[in-house]
Design a protein around this motif. Structure first.
Motif, short mmCIF file in Angstrom:
data_model
loop_
_atom_site.label_atom_id
_atom_site.label_comp_id
_atom_site.label_asym_id
_atom_site.label_seq_id
_atom_site.Cartn_x
_atom_site.Cartn_y
_atom_site.Cartn_z
N ILE A 53 34.98 -24.43 24.50
CA ILE A 53 33.89 -25.33 24.89
C ILE A 53 32.73 -24.47 25.38
O ILE A 53 32.91 -23.61 26.25
CB ILE A 53 34.33 -26.29 26.03
CG1 ILE A 53 35.59 -27.05 25.62
CG2 ILE A 53 33.20 -27.25 26.38
CD1 ILE A 53 36.21 -27.87 26.74
N GLU A 62 28.55 -24.55 26.52
CA GLU A 62 27.38 -25.36 26.87
C GLU A 62 26.08 -24.72 26.40
O GLU A 62 25.03 -25.37 26.40
CB GLU A 62 27.38 -25.54 28.40
CG GLU A 62 26.53 -26.67 28.89
CD GLU A 62 26.74 -26.93 30.38
OE1 GLU A 62 27.77 -26.51 30.95
OE2 GLU A 62 25.86 -27.56 30.99
N HIS A 72 24.02 -22.60 27.82
CA HIS A 72 22.97 -22.69 28.83
C HIS A 72 21.74 -21.88 28.39
O HIS A 72 21.89 -20.83 27.75
CB HIS A 72 23.44 -22.06 30.15
CG HIS A 72 24.34 -22.93 30.96
ND1 HIS A 72 25.70 -22.91 30.86
CD2 HIS A 72 24.05 -23.85 31.92
CE1 HIS A 72 26.22 -23.76 31.72
NE2 HIS A 72 25.26 -24.34 32.38
N ILE A 122 22.87 -2.18 23.21
CA ILE A 122 23.16 -0.74 23.25
C ILE A 122 24.64 -0.53 23.53
O ILE A 122 25.19 -1.11 24.47
CB ILE A 122 22.31 -0.05 24.34
CG1 ILE A 122 20.83 -0.23 24.05
CG2 ILE A 122 22.69 1.44 24.46
CD1 ILE A 122 19.93 0.11 25.23
N TYR A 154 14.75 0.88 28.54
CA TYR A 154 15.23 1.51 27.29
C TYR A 154 14.51 0.92 26.09
O TYR A 154 13.75 -0.06 26.23
CB TYR A 154 16.75 1.28 27.14
CG TYR A 154 17.13 -0.17 27.34
CD1 TYR A 154 16.89 -1.12 26.36
CD2 TYR A 154 17.68 -0.61 28.55
CE1 TYR A 154 17.20 -2.46 26.55
CE2 TYR A 154 17.98 -1.96 28.76
CZ TYR A 154 17.75 -2.86 27.75
OH TYR A 154 18.01 -4.19 27.95
N GLY A 159 26.43 -4.15 31.21
CA GLY A 159 27.14 -3.46 30.13
C GLY A 159 28.08 -4.37 29.35
O GLY A 159 29.03 -3.92 28.71
N THR A 177 28.89 -3.93 25.60
CA THR A 177 29.77 -2.79 25.35
C THR A 177 31.21 -3.16 25.70
O THR A 177 32.14 -2.87 24.94
CB THR A 177 29.33 -1.59 26.22
OG1 THR A 177 27.94 -1.37 26.00
CG2 THR A 177 30.12 -0.34 25.89
P1 FAD Z 1 27.30 -15.30 28.55
O1 FAD Z 1 26.88 -14.62 27.31
O2 FAD Z 1 26.23 -15.71 29.50
O3 FAD Z 1 28.14 -16.55 28.11
C1 FAD Z 1 28.64 -17.49 29.03
C2 FAD Z 1 28.72 -18.83 28.32
O4 FAD Z 1 29.46 -19.77 29.13
C3 FAD Z 1 27.35 -19.48 28.10
O5 FAD Z 1 27.22 -19.88 26.76
C4 FAD Z 1 27.38 -20.70 29.01
O6 FAD Z 1 26.62 -21.79 28.54
C5 FAD Z 1 28.86 -21.02 28.99
N1 FAD Z 1 29.28 -21.89 30.10
C6 FAD Z 1 29.11 -21.68 31.43
N2 FAD Z 1 29.65 -22.69 32.14
C7 FAD Z 1 30.16 -23.56 31.22
C8 FAD Z 1 30.84 -24.80 31.32
N3 FAD Z 1 31.16 -25.35 32.51
N4 FAD Z 1 31.20 -25.45 30.18
C9 FAD Z 1 30.93 -24.90 28.97
N5 FAD Z 1 30.30 -23.71 28.82
C10 FAD Z 1 29.92 -23.05 29.93
N6 FAD Z 1 25.08 -5.15 27.65
C11 FAD Z 1 25.31 -4.01 26.94
O7 FAD Z 1 26.46 -3.55 26.87
N7 FAD Z 1 24.31 -3.36 26.30
C12 FAD Z 1 23.03 -3.80 26.35
O8 FAD Z 1 22.14 -3.21 25.73
C13 FAD Z 1 22.74 -4.96 27.12
N8 FAD Z 1 21.47 -5.40 27.23
C14 FAD Z 1 21.20 -6.51 27.95
C15 FAD Z 1 19.88 -6.94 28.05
C16 FAD Z 1 19.57 -8.12 28.72
C17 FAD Z 1 18.13 -8.56 28.82
C18 FAD Z 1 20.61 -8.89 29.31
C19 FAD Z 1 20.31 -10.19 30.01
C20 FAD Z 1 21.93 -8.44 29.23
C21 FAD Z 1 22.24 -7.25 28.58
N9 FAD Z 1 23.55 -6.75 28.48
C22 FAD Z 1 23.83 -5.64 27.76
C23 FAD Z 1 24.64 -7.44 29.20
C24 FAD Z 1 25.36 -8.51 28.36
O9 FAD Z 1 24.44 -9.22 27.59
C25 FAD Z 1 26.16 -9.46 29.25
O10 FAD Z 1 26.95 -8.75 30.20
C26 FAD Z 1 27.12 -10.29 28.41
O11 FAD Z 1 26.43 -10.94 27.36
C27 FAD Z 1 27.84 -11.35 29.26
O12 FAD Z 1 28.65 -12.11 28.39
P2 FAD Z 1 29.46 -13.36 28.91
O13 FAD Z 1 30.21 -13.87 27.73
O14 FAD Z 1 30.22 -13.01 30.14
O15 FAD Z 1 28.34 -14.42 29.39
#
Ligand code: FAD
Length: 367
Positions: free
Chosen positions: A30, A32, A34, A45, A249, A334, A337
């Protein structure tokens, strides 16, 4: 076993993909989507050996995450998934002075000493640097890491999710509402219970909101990142990742695109606006480093909310007080990665297997 995954960023998509390789698991995801979903904004990167991380446990995870890309990319390729911009274009860790270059070498060289995938790491001078990334200013020196890579994170998350769906996983758009009966979590989507033996919460920066009904919270806070995408006339397919001093970067993708990042804004919560200050910060950095970009076309600025753990390390494991909740979070700056590996490790925990990496340092603490 029925598993519900809440959140399909890079981490939730990876959990879904790895769990789906086990045919005895029925998977419901599931998401959302956001505004500010970090995976949609991430630069891409993948070069952990250049990072300034000092915590040995954090670095172990980071490095293992980078190394996991090779087997993952080839496994996805076998499934016909190739469109996610992964390429080992190399990374230039840039320096202005010889002293800085020595500091970079002191950090990077011990890390790559026994890592053949890093390639032949070497110093490069101003002329070679300009040939690799023509818009750059003069006078730079760098350590070149041939194994540095970049990836289109949204493409990779999509590829893992498609591979999971091809193995039977169900993906739903919407808000997962988590409540509890005693120590068991109940997940509802649009008011309907989704049966689950196990709930894997990979909700990124929104994790505490997602756990609020069950009175739980983990030490994760949001950090905003604004990142600028530019189009240039030159062919950019082979341009390396640029890692100067500081947290900014630059990198390039196949479609004449140069990406300049990024702000690291604490204390702004989930405010996903592009701000004048954020745009200025990133563009001023970019044009000072690469004046040749002044005539580039501004395509878009993306905004993402990074999930930052107070411990700074990833958080992977059971949520204490609940028998059927697993958490994956805290991937911070990160996460692209570490996310694919973190998802594999979480799937191993879900299946009761011994994870490839000892997860003790990354235990989840409920506040
Ligand atoms: P997210 O990608 O935020 O996904 C979480 C998901 O959960 C979202 O879709 C949200 O809607 C969903 N969700 C939350 N609550 C609910 C709910 N109750 N019901 C249903 N869905 C829900 N990392 C690197 O290694 N190299 C890079 O070069 C790098 N560059 C970056 C540059 C930027 C500008 C940013 C912002 C981040 C960067 N990062 C990089 C870090 C990396 O993007 C994040 O650490 C990573 O994407 C986090 O992934 P996640 O799946 O934990 O969270």
């Amino acid at each position: 076993m029925r598993v519900v995954i809440v959140g399909a960023g890079i981490l939730g998509s990876s959990v879904a993909y790895h769990l789906s390789l086990n045919r005895d698991v029925a998977i419901t995801v599931i998401d959302e989507a956001h505004q500010g979903k970090a995976t949609l904004a991430g630069a891409g990167i993948v070069c952990p050996c250049a990072s300034k991380v000092t915590d040995p446990d954090f670095y172990r995870f980071y490095a293992a995450g980078g190394a996991y890309y090779r087997p993952l990319v080839s496994a996805l390729k076998e499934k016909g998934e190739t469109e996610f911009g992964y390429r080992q274009v190399g990374a230039l860790v840039l320096a202005d002075t010889d002293e800085q270059l020595q500091e970079i070498e002191a950090r990077v060289l011990p890390r790559v000493a026994n890592v053949p995938e890093a390639g032949e790491v070497r110093r490069v001078g101003a002329a070679e640097i300009k040939a690799m990334f023509p818009p750059l200013r003069d006078g730079l020196s760098a350590l070149y890491i041939p194994g540095g890579a970049r990836v289109e994170a949204r493409g990779l998350a999509g590829a893992m999710m498609r591979a999971a769906q091809a193995n039977g996983a169900q993906l739903h758009q919407g808000h997962a509402n988590i409540t509890a009966e005693g120590s068991r979590a109940i997940v509802k989507l649009d008011g309907k219970v989704i049966d689950a033996d196990l709930v894997v919460v990979t909700a990124g920066a929104w994790v505490n909101q997602t756990l609020t009904n069950i009175g739980a919270s983990i030490g994760v806070v949001p950090q905003r990142g604004q990142i600028v995408h530019l189009r240039v006339k030159e062919e950019t397919i082979d341009w390396p990742v640029l890692l100067p001093q500081g947290s900014h970067y630059m990198l390039a993708f196949d479609d004449n695109r140069v990406v300049v990042g990024a702000t690291r804004e604490n204390g702004v919560g989930f405010d996903c606006r592009l701000t004048a200050g954020g745009q200025a910060e990133v563009l001023n950095f970019g044009l000072a480093l690469a004046p040749g970009l002044a005539d580039a076309t501004h395509i878009e600025t993306r905004v993402g909310i990074r999930p930052m753990a107070e411990s700074v390390k990833p958080l992977i494991g059971h949520l204490s007080g609940f028998e059927n909740i697993l958490i994956g979070n805290g991937l911070g700056a990160g996460g692209l990665t570490m996310g694919p590996l973190a998802g594999k490790l979480l799937s191993q925990v879900a299946l009761g297997q011994t994870p490839d990496l000892d997860l003790t340092p990354y235990a989840v603490r409920s506040l």
